[in-house]
Design a protein around this motif. Structure first.
Motif, PDB file in Angstrom:
ATOM      1  N   LEU A  93      21.857  16.300 -80.530  1.00 30.32           N
ATOM      2  CA  LEU A  93      21.008  17.458 -80.346  1.00 30.32           C
ATOM      3  C   LEU A  93      19.337  17.728 -80.568  1.00 30.32           C
ATOM      4  O   LEU A  93      18.725  16.490 -82.044  1.00 30.32           O
ATOM      5  N   VAL A  94      17.902  17.759 -79.910  1.00 32.15           N
ATOM      6  CA  VAL A  94      16.863  16.849 -80.425  1.00 32.15           C
ATOM      7  C   VAL A  94      16.117  18.951 -79.983  1.00 32.15           C
ATOM      8  O   VAL A  94      16.025  19.441 -79.709  1.00 32.15           O
ATOM      9  N   GLN A  95      15.290  19.202 -80.878  1.00 27.84           N
ATOM     10  CA  GLN A  95      14.571  20.304 -81.305  1.00 27.84           C
ATOM     11  C   GLN A  95      13.439  19.881 -80.024  1.00 27.84           C
ATOM     12  O   GLN A  95      13.660  21.138 -79.296  1.00 27.84           O
ATOM     13  N   THR A  96      12.874  18.797 -80.056  1.00 29.96           N
ATOM     14  CA  THR A  96      11.978  19.084 -78.536  1.00 29.96           C
ATOM     15  C   THR A  96      12.418  18.238 -77.911  1.00 29.96           C
ATOM     16  O   THR A  96      13.055  17.383 -77.511  1.00 29.96           O
ATOM     17  N   PRO A  97      12.508  19.267 -76.655  1.00 30.85           N
ATOM     18  CA  PRO A  97      12.581  18.354 -75.773  1.00 30.85           C
ATOM     19  C   PRO A  97      12.573  17.467 -74.690  1.00 30.85           C
ATOM     20  O   PRO A  97      11.034  17.633 -75.264  1.00 30.85           O
ATOM     21  N   PRO A  98      12.807  16.569 -74.040  1.00 25.18           N
ATOM     22  CA  PRO A  98      12.529  15.653 -74.126  1.00 25.18           C
ATOM     23  C   PRO A  98      11.073  15.542 -72.415  1.00 25.18           C
ATOM     24  O   PRO A  98      11.518  17.155 -72.095  1.00 25.18           O
ATOM     25  N   PRO A  99      10.295  14.331 -71.990  1.00 26.50           N
ATOM     26  CA  PRO A  99       9.398  15.354 -70.508  1.00 26.50           C
ATOM     27  C   PRO A  99       9.891  15.316 -69.243  1.00 26.50           C
ATOM     28  O   PRO A  99       9.377  15.612 -68.755  1.00 26.50           O
ATOM     29  N   ALA A 100      11.561  14.679 -69.310  1.00 25.83           N
ATOM     30  CA  ALA A 100      12.077  14.747 -67.703  1.00 25.83           C
ATOM     31  C   ALA A 100      13.551  15.577 -68.286  1.00 25.83           C
ATOM     32  O   ALA A 100      14.182  15.127 -69.566  1.00 25.83           O
ATOM     33  N   GLU A 101      14.118  15.930 -67.256  1.00 26.60           N
ATOM     34  CA  GLU A 101      15.405  15.993 -66.790  1.00 26.60           C
ATOM     35  C   GLU A 101      16.917  15.495 -67.063  1.00 26.60           C
ATOM     36  O   GLU A 101      17.460  15.224 -67.743  1.00 26.60           O
ATOM     37  N   GLU A 102      16.024  14.170 -67.516  1.00 25.91           N
ATOM     38  CA  GLU A 102      17.009  13.017 -67.309  1.00 25.91           C
ATOM     39  C   GLU A 102      15.865  11.204 -67.123  1.00 25.91           C
ATOM     40  O   GLU A 102      15.270  11.934 -66.189  1.00 25.91           O
ATOM     41  N   GLY A 103      16.258  10.739 -67.068  1.00 24.71           N
ATOM     42  CA  GLY A 103      15.771   9.129 -67.545  1.00 24.71           C
ATOM     43  C   GLY A 103      16.751   8.544 -67.923  1.00 24.71           C
ATOM     44  O   GLY A 103      17.383   8.787 -68.306  1.00 24.71           O
ATOM     45  N   GLU A 104      15.713   7.269 -67.780  1.00 21.82           N
ATOM     46  CA  GLU A 104      16.106   5.883 -69.157  1.00 21.82           C
ATOM     47  C   GLU A 104      14.909   5.700 -69.502  1.00 21.82           C
ATOM     48  O   GLU A 104      13.508   5.050 -69.378  1.00 21.82           O
ATOM     49  N   LEU A 105      15.640   4.891 -71.097  1.00 22.60           N
ATOM     50  CA  LEU A 105      14.031   4.477 -72.085  1.00 22.60           C
ATOM     51  C   LEU A 105      14.278   3.144 -71.376  1.00 22.60           C
ATOM     52  O   LEU A 105      15.722   2.467 -72.214  1.00 22.60           O
ATOM     53  N   ILE A 106      14.109   2.424 -71.485  1.00 24.64           N
ATOM     54  CA  ILE A 106      13.833   0.842 -72.148  1.00 24.64           C
ATOM     55  C   ILE A 106      13.213   0.564 -73.238  1.00 24.64           C
ATOM     56  O   ILE A 106      11.871   1.185 -73.406  1.00 24.64           O
ATOM     57  N   HIS A 107      13.570  -0.095 -74.005  1.00 27.92           N
ATOM     58  CA  HIS A 107      12.365  -0.561 -75.594  1.00 27.92           C
ATOM     59  C   HIS A 107      12.855  -1.043 -75.947  1.00 27.92           C
ATOM     60  O   HIS A 107      14.210  -1.973 -75.245  1.00 27.92           O
ATOM     61  N   TRP A 108      12.326  -2.973 -76.776  1.00 28.90           N
ATOM     62  CA  TRP A 108      12.719  -3.502 -77.556  1.00 28.90           C
ATOM     63  C   TRP A 108      12.330  -3.343 -78.993  1.00 28.90           C
ATOM     64  O   TRP A 108      11.185  -2.958 -79.647  1.00 28.90           O
ATOM     65  N   LEU A 109      13.576  -3.337 -79.716  1.00 30.62           N
ATOM     66  CA  LEU A 109      13.698  -3.154 -80.605  1.00 30.62           C
ATOM     67  C   LEU A 109      14.079  -4.232 -82.360  1.00 30.62           C
ATOM     68  O   LEU A 109      14.229  -4.752 -81.475  1.00 30.62           O
ATOM     69  N   THR A 110      13.257  -3.724 -83.076  1.00 31.13           N
ATOM     70  CA  THR A 110      12.753  -4.818 -84.451  1.00 31.13           C
ATOM     71  C   THR A 110      13.874  -4.193 -85.274  1.00 31.13           C
ATOM     72  O   THR A 110      13.829  -2.380 -85.370  1.00 31.13           O
ATOM     73  N   ARG A 111      14.745  -4.839 -86.188  1.00 30.00           N
ATOM     74  CA  ARG A 111      15.128  -4.111 -87.192  1.00 30.00           C
ATOM     75  C   ARG A 111      14.546  -4.652 -88.806  1.00 30.00           C
ATOM     76  O   ARG A 111      14.598  -5.532 -89.189  1.00 30.00           O
ATOM     77  N   ASN A 112      14.697  -3.939 -89.753  1.00 26.62           N
ATOM     78  CA  ASN A 112      14.178  -4.267 -91.009  1.00 26.62           C
ATOM     79  C   ASN A 112      15.845  -3.498 -91.731  1.00 26.62           C
ATOM     80  O   ASN A 112      16.053  -2.680 -92.193  1.00 26.62           O
ATOM     81  N   GLU A 113      15.488  -4.371 -92.427  1.00 28.24           N
ATOM     82  CA  GLU A 113      17.169  -4.575 -93.539  1.00 28.24           C
ATOM     83  C   GLU A 113      17.231  -4.306 -94.041  1.00 28.24           C
ATOM     84  O   GLU A 113      18.520  -2.904 -94.687  1.00 28.24           O
ATOM     85  N   ARG A 114      15.612  -4.320 -95.135  1.00 25.16           N
ATOM     86  CA  ARG A 114      16.116  -3.837 -96.355  1.00 25.16           C
ATOM     87  C   ARG A 114      16.151  -2.533 -96.547  1.00 25.16           C
ATOM     88  O   ARG A 114      16.097  -1.212 -96.770  1.00 25.16           O
ATOM     89  N   GLN A 115      14.910  -1.929 -94.938  1.00 27.61           N
ATOM     90  CA  GLN A 115      14.906   0.166 -95.175  1.00 27.61           C
ATOM     91  C   GLN A 115      16.571   0.223 -94.972  1.00 27.61           C
ATOM     92  O   GLN A 115      16.851   1.511 -93.559  1.00 27.61           O
ATOM     93  N   ASN A 116      16.911  -0.568 -94.042  1.00 27.35           N
ATOM     94  CA  ASN A 116      18.261   0.479 -92.603  1.00 27.35           C
ATOM     95  C   ASN A 116      17.588   1.124 -91.565  1.00 27.35           C
ATOM     96  O   ASN A 116      18.356   1.815 -91.370  1.00 27.35           O
ATOM     97  N   LYS A 117      16.917   0.207 -91.069  1.00 30.95           N
ATOM     98  CA  LYS A 117      15.795   1.064 -89.984  1.00 30.95           C
ATOM     99  C   LYS A 117      15.408   0.422 -88.799  1.00 30.95           C
ATOM    100  O   LYS A 117      15.002  -1.093 -89.126  1.00 30.95           O
ATOM    101  N   SER A 118      15.866   0.998 -87.354  1.00 25.19           N
ATOM    102  CA  SER A 118      15.373  -0.075 -86.453  1.00 25.19           C
ATOM    103  C   SER A 118      13.656   0.475 -86.029  1.00 25.19           C
ATOM    104  O   SER A 118      13.404   1.670 -85.986  1.00 25.19           O
TER     105      SER A 118
END
Length: 221
Positions: A93-118
């Motif tokens: 559930l998201v409050q802001t609607p996505p820009p399109a009804e459907e789609g594919e997201l491609i990103h490159w993720l890094t992980r910060n272990e100390r923050q436990n966040k990507s």
């Protein structure tokens, strides 16, 4: 604890938000211990109960978790998760609607272990891993949009991070930019369905998690 499926080799349960799958530094009782206690009592098992963890869900996420009851099932399920032959469908559930009804997201993720966040990047950066998911809008309330998500890769906090990068943080997910928390501290991300070939019997297993008791989830019925 709600058991969704059970046989001699695997057990699938519906995890509630706030539960941890395995023990961590919090010292809170993990879901693994509840499942072991259930199996020990139900089958009057003497001694230790074998239970293999093949995947996890983040603490504030709810939905289906698969465990192995035998070493044979554990090794085969581990390989299935590695090669992507276990198909998981999530609802968010998201409050802001996505820009399109459907789609594919491609990103490159890094992980910060100390923050436990990507963190998500449009292009490859040092230490990053490619993350791909597909989404589509399947429902709407007056304030929230319901997305169905297919994971094509399995990265740390992938759905949470990628939806936030699209400008659509998950309801209640303060770590990734949601404006406010939910009353129970959960985030509105549900591991809704799972489909795979049974590691031993080879039958096709299709399972669905119940919706959380949260009134907003229940309104989507």
């Amino acid at each position: 604890m709600q058991v969704i499926y059970e046989d001699n080799h695997i057990i699938v349960v519906a995890k509630r938000s706030g539960e941890i799958v395995q023990g961590d530094k919090s010292g809170d009782r993990p879901l693994t211990e509840d499942v072991k206690a259930y199996l020990k009592e139900k089958y009057a098992k003497p001694g230790l109960v074998f239970l293999g963890v093949v995947h996890r869900l983040d603490r504030p996420v709810s939905g289906l978790v698969v465990f192995a009851r035998t070493s044979k099932a554990l090794s085969r399920l581990n390989e299935m998760f590695r090669n992507g032959s276990i198909h998981k469908t999530y609802w968010a559930l998201v409050q802001t609607p996505p820009p399109a009804e459907e789609g594919e997201l491609i990103h490159w993720l890094t992980r910060n272990e100390r923050q436990n966040k990507s963190y998500a990047y449009r292009n490859e950066v040092p230490g990053s891993k490619k993350a791909v998911l597909r989404y589509r809008v399947i429902g709407q309330t007056d304030r929230y949009t319901l997305l169905e998500i297919q994971l094509l890769t399995g990265r740390h906090h992938q759905i949470r991070c990628q939806l936030a990068a699209m400008g659509c943080p998950i309801r209640g997910d303060l770590k990734y930019g949601a404006p406010r928390s939910t009353p129970d501290g959960s985030i509105s991300l549900l591991a809704r369905r799972i489909e795979f070939v049974h590691p031993v019997s080879k039958e096709i297993i299709r399972l669905e998690a119940p919706l959380p008791e949260d009134s907003l989830w229940q309104a989507l019925k």
